[in-house]
Design an enzyme around this catalytic site. Structure first.
Site, PDB file in Angstrom:
ATOM      1  N   LYS A 126      20.004 -25.062 -38.105  1.00 44.82           N
ATOM      2  CA  LYS A 126      19.536 -23.849 -38.787  1.00 44.82           C
ATOM      3  C   LYS A 126      19.280 -24.136 -40.262  1.00 44.82           C
ATOM      4  O   LYS A 126      19.896 -25.032 -40.836  1.00 44.82           O
ATOM      5  CB  LYS A 126      20.622 -22.767 -38.697  1.00 44.82           C
ATOM      6  CG  LYS A 126      20.802 -22.146 -37.342  1.00 44.82           C
ATOM      7  CD  LYS A 126      21.874 -21.058 -37.403  1.00 44.82           C
ATOM      8  CE  LYS A 126      22.097 -20.431 -36.039  1.00 44.82           C
ATOM      9  NZ  LYS A 126      20.942 -19.700 -35.517  1.00 44.82           N
ATOM     10  N   ASP A 142      29.544 -15.605 -35.013  1.00 47.75           N
ATOM     11  CA  ASP A 142      28.915 -15.848 -33.713  1.00 47.75           C
ATOM     12  C   ASP A 142      29.925 -15.788 -32.558  1.00 47.75           C
ATOM     13  O   ASP A 142      29.573 -16.010 -31.404  1.00 47.75           O
ATOM     14  CB  ASP A 142      28.190 -17.199 -33.738  1.00 47.75           C
ATOM     15  CG  ASP A 142      26.928 -17.190 -32.889  1.00 47.75           C
ATOM     16  OD1 ASP A 142      26.445 -16.094 -32.563  1.00 47.75           O
ATOM     17  OD2 ASP A 142      26.442 -18.286 -32.553  1.00 47.75           O
ATOM     18  N   LYS A 157      30.669 -13.856 -25.999  1.00 48.58           N
ATOM     19  CA  LYS A 157      30.274 -15.128 -26.619  1.00 48.58           C
ATOM     20  C   LYS A 157      31.267 -15.496 -27.720  1.00 48.58           C
ATOM     21  O   LYS A 157      31.507 -14.713 -28.636  1.00 48.58           O
ATOM     22  CB  LYS A 157      28.855 -15.004 -27.203  1.00 48.58           C
ATOM     23  CG  LYS A 157      28.400 -16.221 -28.015  1.00 48.58           C
ATOM     24  CD  LYS A 157      26.937 -16.100 -28.477  1.00 48.58           C
ATOM     25  CE  LYS A 157      26.550 -17.233 -29.422  1.00 48.58           C
ATOM     26  NZ  LYS A 157      25.151 -17.133 -29.908  1.00 48.58           N
ATOM     27  N   ASP A 190      28.072 -21.522 -35.530  1.00 49.55           N
ATOM     28  CA  ASP A 190      26.787 -21.929 -34.969  1.00 49.55           C
ATOM     29  C   ASP A 190      25.907 -22.565 -36.045  1.00 49.55           C
ATOM     30  O   ASP A 190      25.251 -21.867 -36.811  1.00 49.55           O
ATOM     31  CB  ASP A 190      26.085 -20.711 -34.349  1.00 49.55           C
ATOM     32  CG  ASP A 190      24.777 -21.086 -33.663  1.00 49.55           C
ATOM     33  OD1 ASP A 190      24.516 -22.298 -33.495  1.00 49.55           O
ATOM     34  OD2 ASP A 190      24.025 -20.156 -33.279  1.00 49.55           O
ATOM     35  N   ASP A 221      19.909 -24.690 -30.509  1.00 51.39           N
ATOM     36  CA  ASP A 221      20.364 -23.478 -31.186  1.00 51.39           C
ATOM     37  C   ASP A 221      20.414 -22.276 -30.229  1.00 51.39           C
ATOM     38  O   ASP A 221      20.952 -21.239 -30.571  1.00 51.39           O
ATOM     39  CB  ASP A 221      19.440 -23.184 -32.372  1.00 51.39           C
ATOM     40  CG  ASP A 221      20.049 -22.201 -33.360  1.00 51.39           C
ATOM     41  OD1 ASP A 221      21.259 -21.915 -33.232  1.00 51.39           O
ATOM     42  OD2 ASP A 221      19.315 -21.731 -34.245  1.00 51.39           O
ATOM     43  N   ARG A 237      23.549 -18.612 -24.676  1.00 53.29           N
ATOM     44  CA  ARG A 237      23.228 -18.390 -23.252  1.00 53.29           C
ATOM     45  C   ARG A 237      23.757 -19.522 -22.393  1.00 53.29           C
ATOM     46  O   ARG A 237      24.096 -19.322 -21.225  1.00 53.29           O
ATOM     47  CB  ARG A 237      21.709 -18.209 -23.104  1.00 53.29           C
ATOM     48  CG  ARG A 237      20.909 -19.403 -23.535  1.00 53.29           C
ATOM     49  CD  ARG A 237      19.448 -19.074 -23.798  1.00 53.29           C
ATOM     50  NE  ARG A 237      19.239 -18.406 -25.079  1.00 53.29           N
ATOM     51  CZ  ARG A 237      18.046 -18.052 -25.563  1.00 53.29           C
ATOM     52  NH1 ARG A 237      16.949 -18.286 -24.867  1.00 53.29           N
ATOM     53  NH2 ARG A 237      17.944 -17.470 -26.742  1.00 53.29           N
TER      54      ARG A 237
END
Ligand code: BES
Ligand code: MN
Ligand code: ZN
Length: 484
Positions: free
Chosen positions: A264, A275, A252, A257, A334, A338
């Site tokens: 967030k 991240d 990843k 992020d 968020d 994936r």
């Protein structure tokens, strides 16, 4: 840090500082240490450091008795950490040269490599942007000393050096702030690694990804002015046996992020520069693999994006079509990791990878489940899981096998698309893995959730605060121990 291997009896080692492991509940009578055990000044507890001048019976200027804990618990993982702790202790005393003595039964390849790794890893400081480095001395020369042993020990020293330097390379990348490390810059670092160590490098840009149909990855990227990159590094052994395994390492690479529109909270958000820790670990693993030359082909794929809110950003409720053809309802922007991994996994399959491992700072839920100690490991294949587990144990990168059963599919239902990108409130690390499994099946695959382990909030005796570089060592060993 310069490292080398020497062969001498312990009395003859000429060094500024001779590091000698001393154990708990096992009084050491050499070099006047017995008296210190008797007085209680040395107990041999793990990471207890005692620095002595003019120790009797050694040529070394100083002796560092490095507490190694209980002898029955002392393995390569403990030695790696002990070497790191010793280096960090000496650094704080402005000592710049040291030698660690390994006596039988520890004078073998695995221990030599672990000692060098620990020292190089312990020497790393995330201080690139400190303009006043005067308070940060470093140990510049480090030797491992054994009483004897063949040329395999020199090879082990080299292997340890290559792995630890690669891990520090990864840690430096992870620590780069997001204004300085965009997806484009990350790709440039990968290109330099490829050029320096001899790997094939390729990058897919936004247009190419659109052409291929990577709607899941591009949906995340669309909110940022920074263009995305799908970074690919390929290692090919000199001769590829027909039908050989082809390992795919997917990492990843979210360079920052924010959460996107599902933004967030501000508290701690600065940490979200890490991240891309999974991606940096896979690039670092390739840096080592290029030099150590395993017998099987290895391809790393790092989907790199910045997850931002903005007028063009994807919205909750948006439906995207992944490269595999599956449609995804983006319930929460968020849960972006994936989404980018799904397309990278499908693309890895198209490139011919027969086995996949991904590493991702994927969920806060894995931190709740396992804390900062174990990586969460999920797998759709027992044999590959066992390989990864064995590698992780040998490398002292703890992993815990988590469930991934069809019963959990009930948690991932969308009324409007094939699959939602989030499950309910419960089992968050598992539902994230279940989502990835939809794309990885039927290829044997292991998913490593490193959200809790890629970053140290506080320094350890053996490691600075900040990025750890996991699971780089396990990935390198996995490739090295794979017979085609
Ligand atoms: N990058 C985060 C996960 C994370 C959290 C990494 C803490 C390191 C430390 C990931 O993209 C994320 O935001 N996950 C969400 C998923 C949720 C929306 C289902 C999370 O864990 O809160
Ligand atoms: Mn996120
Ligand atoms: Zn994320």
């Amino acid at each position: 840090m310069q490292v080398n291997l020497q062969r001498h009896p312990i009395e003859n080692v000429e060094t500024e500082t001779l590091i000698v492991p001393v154990f708990q509940d096992r009084k050491d009578d050499r070099f006047g240490l017995g008296e210190l055990y008797d007085s209680g000044e040395i107990a041999g507890k793990l990471y207890e450091m005692t620095l002595l001048h003019h120790a009797p019976g050694v040529k070394a200027k100083r002796l560092l008795a490095a507490g190694a804990g209980k002898p029955e618990k002392f393995g390569t993982a403990e030695l790696r950490r002990l070497a790191g702790a010793a280096i960090r202790h000496l650094k704080s005393k402005s000592i710049t040269e040291a030698a660690l003595f390994l006596d039988a039964p520890q004078a073998d390849s695995e221990h030599v490599a672990a000692a060098v790794e620990g020292a190089i890893l312990g020497g790393f400081e995330p201080d690139r942007y400190k303009t006043d480095k005067n308070n940060n001395k470093s140990v510049e020369r480090f030797s491992v000393v054994t009483p004897g042993g063949g040329p395999h020990l020199d090879a082990a020293l080299d292997r340890g050096r290559i792995i630890a330097e690669s891990q520090n390379f990864t840690r430096a990348l992870v620590n780069e702030p997001a204004n300085r490390l965009t997806p484009t810059v990350l790709a440039e670092h990968a290109r330099q690694v490829a050029q320096e160590f001899g790997l094939e490098y390729e990058v897919l840009d936004r247009d190419r990804m659109a052409q291929l149909g990577m709607g899941s990855l591009l949906g995340v990227a669309i909110g940022s002015a920074e263009p995305p990159a799908l970074i690919i590094l390929r290692y090919k052994p000199a001769k590829v046996s027909p039908g050989a395994a082809h390992l795919g390492l997917v990492g990843k690479g979210v360079t920052f992020d924010t959460g996107g529109i599902s933004i967030k909270p501000a508290d701690g958000m600065e940490k979200m520069k890490y991240d891309m820790g999974g991606g940096a670990a896979m690039i670092g693993a390739m840096r080592a693999i290029a030099q150590l030359k395993p017998a099987i082909p290895v391809t790393a794929l790092v989907p790199a994006v910045e997850n931002m809110p903005g007028s063009r950003a994807q919205r909750p409720g948006d439906i995207v079509t992944a490269l595999s053809g599956k449609t995804i309802e983006v319930i929460n922007t968020d849960a972006e990791g994936r989404l980018i991994l799904a397309d990278a996994i499908t693309y890895a399959q198209r490139l011919g990878c027969t086995h996949l491992v991904d590493a991702a700072t994927l969920t806060g839920a894995v931190v709740v489940a396992l804390g900062h100690i174990n990586i969460g490991l999920f797998a759709n294949d027992d044999a590959l899981r066992e390989r990864v587990m064995l590698a992780s144990r040998a490398e002292g990168e703890k992993m815990w096998h988590m469930p991934l059963e069809d019963d959990y599919k009930d948690y991932l239902k969308s009324a409007f698309a094939d699959i939602p990108n989030v499950g309910g409130r419960h089992g968050g690390a598992i539902t994230a893995a279940m989502f990835l499994k939809e794309f990885a099946d039927p290829t044997p695959w292991v998913h490593l959730d490193i959200a809790g382990t890629a970053w140290l909030d506080d320094a350890k005796p053996f490691l600075a605060k900040g990025p750890t570089g996991v699971p780089l060592r396990s990935m390198v060993r996995l490739a090295m121990e794979w017979e085609p």
